[in-house]
Motif scaffolding. Sequence first.
Motif, PDB file in Angstrom:
ATOM      1  N   PRO A   1       0.865  -1.412  -0.220  1.00 57.50           N
ATOM      2  CA  PRO A   1       0.206  -0.251  -0.061  1.00 57.50           C
ATOM      3  C   PRO A   1       0.836   1.337   0.085  1.00 57.50           C
ATOM      4  CG  PRO A   1      -0.119  -0.861   2.305  1.00 57.50           C
ATOM      5  CD  PRO A   1       0.545  -1.863   1.213  1.00 57.50           C
TER       6      PRO A   1
ATOM      7  N   GLY B   1      -7.858  -5.612  -2.890  1.00 55.96           N
ATOM      8  CA  GLY B   1      -7.184  -4.201  -2.840  1.00 55.96           C
ATOM      9  C   GLY B   1      -7.687  -3.183  -3.807  1.00 55.96           C
ATOM     10  N   GLU B   2      -7.193  -1.996  -3.835  1.00 59.02           N
ATOM     11  CA  GLU B   2      -7.589  -0.889  -4.679  1.00 59.02           C
ATOM     12  C   GLU B   2      -6.381   0.096  -5.091  1.00 59.02           C
ATOM     13  OE1 GLU B   2     -10.639   1.388  -2.916  1.00 59.02           O
ATOM     14  OE2 GLU B   2     -11.995  -0.156  -2.929  1.00 59.02           O
TER      15      GLU B   2
ATOM     16  N   ARG C   1      -3.313   2.031  -3.350  1.00 55.69           N
ATOM     17  CA  ARG C   1      -3.899   2.461  -2.328  1.00 55.69           C
ATOM     18  C   ARG C   1      -3.917   1.696  -1.094  1.00 55.69           C
ATOM     19  NH1 ARG C   1      -6.687   5.009  -6.518  1.00 55.69           N
ATOM     20  NH2 ARG C   1      -8.658   3.735  -6.474  1.00 55.69           N
ATOM     21  N   THR C   2      -4.220   0.486  -1.091  1.00 57.85           N
ATOM     22  CA  THR C   2      -4.263  -0.478  -0.206  1.00 57.85           C
ATOM     23  C   THR C   2      -3.494  -1.840  -0.673  1.00 57.85           C
ATOM     24  OG1 THR C   2      -6.344  -1.623  -1.130  1.00 57.85           O
ATOM     25  CG2 THR C   2      -6.620   0.259   0.267  1.00 57.85           C
ATOM     26  N   THR C   3      -3.278  -2.675   0.139  1.00 56.93           N
ATOM     27  CA  THR C   3      -2.498  -3.918  -0.420  1.00 56.93           C
ATOM     28  C   THR C   3      -3.276  -4.397  -1.430  1.00 56.93           C
ATOM     29  OG1 THR C   3      -1.590  -4.163   1.968  1.00 56.93           O
ATOM     30  CG2 THR C   3      -1.663  -5.968   0.458  1.00 56.93           C
TER      31      THR C   3
END
Length: 130
Positions: free
Chosen positions: A44, A64-65, A98-100
């Motif tokens: 992330p 994730g994202e 943005r995230t994992t």
Amino acid sequence: MLVRTLEQAQKTPRRVTAPNWESTRLLLREDGMGYSFHITTIYPGTETHIHYKHHLETVYCLEGEGEVRTLADGQRHAIAPGVMYALDRHDEHLLRARTTMRLACVFNPALAGHETHDANGVYPLLDDEG
């Protein structure tokens, strides 16, 4: 028939790490399938410059994202679970998490196994001796 678990492969040299990501290569060139298959985690808050000059890659987001931005035209594409993107033109791009993010990735030609990105975001095209 080849059968491997992700957990087993993560305890072998098939797990390759870099500052922004780690990749467990479940299938490699030595397996004789003509492509390689990886489960890759993008950490992330990172941005990774990638330009596969020698390989085509298909990516499917499992969790994730983030986003992928192609450098030639600046287009941005949101990445979230269920999204697939294919780098069918050796697209130079930035991958931002943005995230994992956990991704399932297929490479053609198959990777030998220990490749990492060079300063230009490229994986080298290795022969069987590396």
